[in-house]
Scaffold this motif. Structure first.
Motif, short mmCIF file in Angstrom:
data_model
loop_
_atom_site.label_atom_id
_atom_site.label_comp_id
_atom_site.label_asym_id
_atom_site.label_seq_id
_atom_site.Cartn_x
_atom_site.Cartn_y
_atom_site.Cartn_z
N PRO A 75 26.75 -75.53 74.09
CA PRO A 75 28.07 -75.73 74.70
C PRO A 75 29.04 -76.35 73.71
O PRO A 75 28.65 -76.93 72.70
CB PRO A 75 27.77 -76.68 75.86
CG PRO A 75 26.54 -77.42 75.44
CD PRO A 75 25.74 -76.46 74.61
N TYR A 118 22.60 -74.10 76.53
CA TYR A 118 22.63 -73.58 77.90
C TYR A 118 21.74 -72.34 78.02
O TYR A 118 21.41 -71.92 79.13
CB TYR A 118 24.05 -73.31 78.40
CG TYR A 118 24.88 -72.38 77.54
CD1 TYR A 118 25.78 -72.88 76.61
CD2 TYR A 118 24.76 -71.00 77.66
CE1 TYR A 118 26.53 -72.03 75.81
CE2 TYR A 118 25.51 -70.14 76.87
CZ TYR A 118 26.39 -70.67 75.95
OH TYR A 118 27.13 -69.82 75.15
N ASP A 147 19.71 -72.74 81.36
CA ASP A 147 20.18 -73.73 82.32
C ASP A 147 20.67 -72.95 83.54
O ASP A 147 21.65 -72.20 83.44
CB ASP A 147 21.32 -74.52 81.68
CG ASP A 147 22.01 -75.45 82.67
OD1 ASP A 147 21.55 -75.53 83.83
OD2 ASP A 147 23.00 -76.08 82.26
N GLU A 149 22.46 -73.70 85.92
CA GLU A 149 23.86 -73.94 86.29
C GLU A 149 24.83 -73.11 85.44
O GLU A 149 25.98 -72.91 85.84
CB GLU A 149 24.18 -75.43 86.17
CG GLU A 149 23.58 -76.20 87.34
CD GLU A 149 23.66 -77.70 87.19
OE1 GLU A 149 24.60 -78.18 86.51
OE2 GLU A 149 22.78 -78.38 87.74
N PHE A 151 24.16 -70.02 84.70
CA PHE A 151 23.98 -68.63 85.15
C PHE A 151 23.76 -68.59 86.66
O PHE A 151 22.70 -68.21 87.14
CB PHE A 151 22.80 -67.99 84.39
CG PHE A 151 22.98 -68.05 82.91
CD1 PHE A 151 23.73 -67.07 82.24
CD2 PHE A 151 22.46 -69.09 82.16
CE1 PHE A 151 23.93 -67.15 80.87
CE2 PHE A 151 22.67 -69.17 80.79
CZ PHE A 151 23.41 -68.20 80.14
N PRO A 156 26.30 -64.82 83.81
CA PRO A 156 26.93 -65.83 82.97
C PRO A 156 28.20 -66.38 83.61
O PRO A 156 29.04 -65.63 84.10
CB PRO A 156 27.29 -65.07 81.69
CG PRO A 156 26.58 -63.76 81.75
CD PRO A 156 26.24 -63.49 83.17
N SER A 157 28.34 -67.70 83.60
CA SER A 157 29.52 -68.36 84.13
C SER A 157 30.24 -69.07 82.99
O SER A 157 29.66 -69.92 82.32
CB SER A 157 29.10 -69.38 85.19
OG SER A 157 30.07 -70.41 85.30
N TRP A 158 31.50 -68.74 82.80
CA TRP A 158 32.29 -69.35 81.71
C TRP A 158 32.29 -70.88 81.83
O TRP A 158 32.03 -71.58 80.87
CB TRP A 158 33.72 -68.80 81.77
CG TRP A 158 34.71 -69.48 80.88
CD1 TRP A 158 35.61 -70.44 81.24
CD2 TRP A 158 34.90 -69.26 79.48
NE1 TRP A 158 36.37 -70.81 80.16
CE2 TRP A 158 35.95 -70.10 79.07
CE3 TRP A 158 34.31 -68.41 78.55
CZ2 TRP A 158 36.42 -70.14 77.74
CZ3 TRP A 158 34.75 -68.45 77.24
CH2 TRP A 158 35.79 -69.30 76.85
N MET A 161 28.71 -72.31 81.26
CA MET A 161 28.24 -72.29 79.86
C MET A 161 29.10 -73.19 78.97
O MET A 161 28.59 -73.90 78.14
CB MET A 161 28.30 -70.86 79.31
CG MET A 161 27.44 -69.85 80.05
SD MET A 161 27.43 -68.19 79.27
CE MET A 161 29.10 -67.62 79.53
N PRO A 163 30.96 -72.08 76.42
CA PRO A 163 30.40 -71.63 75.14
C PRO A 163 31.23 -72.06 73.94
O PRO A 163 32.42 -72.37 74.07
CB PRO A 163 30.40 -70.11 75.28
CG PRO A 163 31.49 -69.81 76.23
CD PRO A 163 31.50 -70.95 77.21
#
Lengths: 199, 199
Positions: A75, A118, A147, A149, A151, A156-158, A161, A163
């Motif tokens: 992250p 993540y 993780d 949370e 996904f 995938p959740s912005w 993650m 990122p």
């Protein structure tokens, strides 16, 4: 919009931003770490993931010798550590010690991953392709760590993650909230074709 | 954070989001278009860019036959068109006509690019590597086209590009403003080492 054009490519960065894949490789009793902004998935079945590594990198020989590598997706909170691993060499410094990184034990292979990621892949080296001044290391994903949370519902959740997105030249994007849109291409195509037929 | 782990990889998407590379390929008198979220730079010198294409895709045979392909990076305003090109086949529909896409003439090769892109590459096919259920097409960048407003002072600008970032499963991120940070890894590493020496 394409107002400029050239046959001379002075810089080569138009494909950014890119999610950084942080590569881990065993170095005797130590673990070496380097970021690879040049990475991509290559196959669903078998699951293959590719990273471009310069032969100048210490990691290059380590991965070839070990026949495996780890990929950790970190992250943005760890972007400073990523930046440091990109501008130091495992030949001169133990980056894990310098940065106080914590390692995650592998499940299927022998290369540790980075705690705080993540998501992470354990990759068995399947092939190395010469590609100009880098080589493409093709890894078969033998195990995945994630993780939940990042996904939710398996996607995938912005915001889950957060990122680390690299822009080139030591620049990174801060992943503040972004909305997302669902664009079901097949439905949209059907609508377009129907509208055309009616017209 | 890595609370889950598995040797069975049911889905394979942890590396998203990815900037979509929109591939153009000559198809007789027509031009076919497909998006490739699986793409990466591979080499600075020579400049090489890689895209993974499934043999099932119409584009696959077209690029092999032509020995070249175009790569257009389109702003988010064109994400609907990108989504449609991903869920239709050039075997059944002329996507350029269906979507009313405008073509940009090439400078060095024979494959047109997409007008409206903020950057585009003309690639000569250098190699095709088998990688599982896709093949990696390695292109040598023979010419680059770009919008200078997307690359002020020669560096990628998030707000200038407004890139199309794919999250998988027909989902895209809306590129609202994001701040960026400069993390000079070499300087940060020096500070860390000095702090360590003093401690």
């Amino acid at each position: 919009m394409l107002r400029e054009r050239s046959r001379r490519l002075e810089r080569f960065y138009h494909y950014y931003p890119a999610v950084v894949a942080v590569i881990t490789a065993r170095d005797g009793d130590r673990v070496n770490v380097m970021p690879a902004a040049w990475n991509t998935a290559l196959s669903f079945d078998p699951p293959l993931f590719g990273v471009a590594i310069s032969p100048k990198r210490h990691t290059y020989g380590l991965v070839k010798a070990a026949g495996e590598f780890g990929v950790s997706f970190l992250p943005f909170e760890m972007a400073r550590a990523i930046a440091v691993t990109g501008r130091t060499s495992g030949r001169e410094v133990d980056k894990v010690a310098l940065l106080g990184l914590e390692l995650e034990p592998p499940l299927a292979l022998n290369t540790p991953l980075l705690k705080g990621a993540y998501a992470a892949y354990e990759c068995r080296l399947e092939a190395v392709h010469r590609t100009g001044d880098h080589d493409l290391f093709v890894g078969r994903v033998e195990a995945v760590h994630w993780d939940p949370e990042a996904f939710p519902e398996g996607a995938p959740s912005w915001t889950g993650m957060r990122p680390t997105l690299y822009l080139g030249s030591d620049r990174y994007l801060v992943p503040l909230h972004l909305p997302e849109v669902h664009l079901p291409g097949a439905d949209l195509a059907r609508e377009l074709r129907e509208a055309r037929r009616e017209a």
